[in-house]
Design an enzyme around this catalytic site. Structure first.
Site, mmCIF file in Angstrom:
data_model
loop_
_atom_site.group_PDB
_atom_site.id
_atom_site.type_symbol
_atom_site.label_atom_id
_atom_site.label_comp_id
_atom_site.label_asym_id
_atom_site.label_seq_id
_atom_site.Cartn_x
_atom_site.Cartn_y
_atom_site.Cartn_z
ATOM 1 C CE LYS B 160 -1.311 2.482 2.903
ATOM 2 N NZ LYS B 160 -0.932 3.852 3.421
ATOM 3 C CB THR B 171 2.558 4.910 5.811
ATOM 4 O OG1 THR B 171 2.831 5.779 6.893
ATOM 5 C CG2 THR B 171 3.143 3.545 6.094
ATOM 6 C CG ASN B 374 -2.847 15.609 0.554
ATOM 7 O OD1 ASN B 374 -2.857 14.773 1.440
ATOM 8 N ND2 ASN B 374 -2.369 15.383 -0.653
ATOM 9 C CB THR B 379 -6.815 15.883 12.191
ATOM 10 O OG1 THR B 379 -7.426 17.139 12.377
ATOM 11 C CG2 THR B 379 -5.417 16.058 11.697
#
EC number: 2.3.1.35
Lengths: 379, 379
Positions: B160, B171, B374, B379
């Protein structure tokens, strides 16, 4: 206070479509700092040669064409620009400083410059309109001309530069004039330090365009304490750097990253620059998202000595919202979001527990309009 | 070929909303490479500890929460994840590798993991559906699961990672399985070199997220020549790196920057990375604008030894359009624009005249959707 309020500075400029030509008559001492890019535009090379003696009688600037990556022809053209100015001003060619900004890799339209220079020369003067015409002549994609001054130190500066949203963006040109008396060596020392504390926080050392040029010229008419002068010069440049960030292509918010408690100043600056350059931080600021994970991650990959003991806050200059206290998330995201939505300027403060190192960087957010401007601005 | 086609690999996974949990049963030797970020997530620290002996019996992965910047509690949670897997698989806790991806700074929902792990375990199997469920369990903002394999070297990998549009993005997790017999030391040497030639060209050394993890696990069932294996491992990782670039958040085009003729390989890689990371180059590629000035400027500020003697071309893999020949602009912009408009993948080739150094980097374009994703992903 305009550049023409410095006694002895006469200027003028014209703008036709994308192309501009500006001229300054000024006799005095000069110092310059230039791009650290390995590919240096012809005017940068010629200007650096010409100011080597530290004496100047005129400045010629064109916009719309950077005269960069133009080989020998570019060098000849940059020298011809100086010669044209010298002939008009009645001085030696090597007494003329030159700068260019615009597209890379195109031959200068010297015919246009030859034709327009006498017209610009004939309008030289020290009125506010003269200063404005010079400012308009040197800008490219800028939304406004950058200006700053210090009455106390008798400094006035005019500059262009937008798109400083990332280190590698559009050319910065800055012309600062002063009547304070310093020789070119003194000017250079103060200029270098002041640029390092201001423009280089925006442009990051080495990450510069092919044409970046900052000139500081003294007419030597009055006495100002050196310490006072240097401090005021920093303030003038700081103001211009902030204006450039505000004019970052498509930018809606300017922010500063202030770091202390790092192992040393170098580490603190590495962290500040990594955070200010992070695309994820920039987009989060555009989205008014207090995503401190992105800030911490950027600090972590900055190359500096970092651990989890970080205290992090956001501030709009009045209110400060702490998001992390020495590694402990505080859950203040909602308050931070409200603060971000209202603020036009933000300060991101990171306190490490590694030492006494301090540093800072200036950035702006990344928006749709940035992509639009740069994707649609074709060669 | 799926990871479950490697004899001895059983897996399963579930996804509920943003959260996923995947489990693998596999006995063999293991090696791993991890993020170079100074802020390392708890699972990275625990995984590195657990694989130190080079022996593995299971892998547990969660998505939606990175368990990063979570202090002592995070360490306890990462260890508990290993213990949960160990209890189900009937092995020692230290024989379990662990990885996490998702938001930073939030406590893991261990209750959910405790509840779901037995369910995932009970469905372990080696069907194509099992492999697919594991893949879906580990992705976050990815538009698709990344997979690659080599029949010849008996390698199958699943991964991923999206948003690799810049070095500091989301990540990357990659799990590669093979039946080729190598001990963990051999695996590590090959893994490190292969990752350096592939993932690190995308993620740039050091500029990694808090959680990046690449694991290579061998069940040791058959013999493959070491040279063949290493070459095939590189191909598998290269394919995955390209898939990640293609899945760069909002990306429409993948490009490679290939540099030769630099003073040395290090310089060539510096140039390739500077060009691939330049926001101006990325937006120009999105806009199908053969703006080679931006490419040259990026080469110039890369830090490498660069002069104007550069030969530059754009290629779609079939046709190649030269834009500059040894410093001389060729005026082929229109042909290059047509090529860019049709191509989904581009190769930017720069040939310097400094030496024999070669390097390359992988990038993708910067689009409106990148900013949208983005800025709006809160959050």
């Amino acid at each position: 206070m305009e550049i023409t309020d410095i006694g002895g500075v006469l200027c003028n400029g014209i703008k036709e479509g994308k192309y501009g030509l500006g001229l300054v008559r000024v006799r005095g001492s000069i110092a310059g700092v230039f791009t650290q890019n390995k590919i240096r535009a012809a005017p940068v090379i010629v200007c650096e040669e010409n100011i080597r003696d530290g004496v100047v009688e005129g400045v010629i600037v064109n916009s719309g064409n950077a005269n960069a990556y133009t080989g020998e022809q570019g060098m000849r053209d940059a020298r011809e620009m100086c010669r044209i100015a010298a002939n008009l001003l009645g001085c030696e060619e090597r007494r003329v400083a030159v700068a260019s900004t615009g597209v890379i890799g195109r031959k200068l339209d010297m015919e246009w410059i030859r034709k327009k220079a006498p017209e610009v020369y004939s309008g030289l003067g020290n009125s506010v309109e003269n200063a404005e015409r010079f400012g308009r002549a040197i800008v490219t994609t800028d939304r406004f001309v950058k200006k700053a001054y210090s009455e106390k130190a008798r400094i006035a500066a005019v500059a262009k530069g937008a798109g400083m949203i990332a280190p590698n963006m559009a050319t910065m040109l800055c012309f600062a004039f002063t009547s304070a008396k310093f020789d070119s060596g003194e000017l250079y020392d103060m200029l270098r330090r002041a640029a390092d504390k201001t423009f280089n926080r925006l442009t990051v050392d080495g990450d510069t365009s092919t044409n970046d040029t900052v000139l500081l010229i003294s007419t030597g008419k009055e006495r100002v304490e050196r310490d006072v002068f240097e401090e005021e010069l920093c303030s003038v440049f700081y103001s211009i750097a902030k204006q450039m960030a505000r004019d970052g292509e498509g930018a809606t918010k300017v922010f500063e990253v202030r770091v202390d408690g790092a192992r040393n100043d170098e580490d603190a600056n590495l962290i500040a620059r990594a955070v200010a350059s992070s695309l994820l931080v920039k987009t989060a600021i555009f989205g008014c998202d207090p995503n401190w994970g992105r800030i911490i991650a950027a600090a972590g990959y900055s190359g500096a000595d970092v651990d989890e003991r970080i205290t992090l806050s956001l501030s709009d200059g009045r209110d400060e919202v702490f998001l992390i206290d020495s590694g402990r998330p505080l859950g203040n995201e909602e308050r931070a979001r409200v603060l971000m939505e209202k603020a036009e300027e933000l300060v991101i403060r990171l306190r490490l527990e590694k030492g006494n190192g301090k540093g800072f960087a200036i950035g702006c957010d990344l928006t749709y309009d940035y992509v639009k401007l740069n994707a649609e601005y074709t060669t």
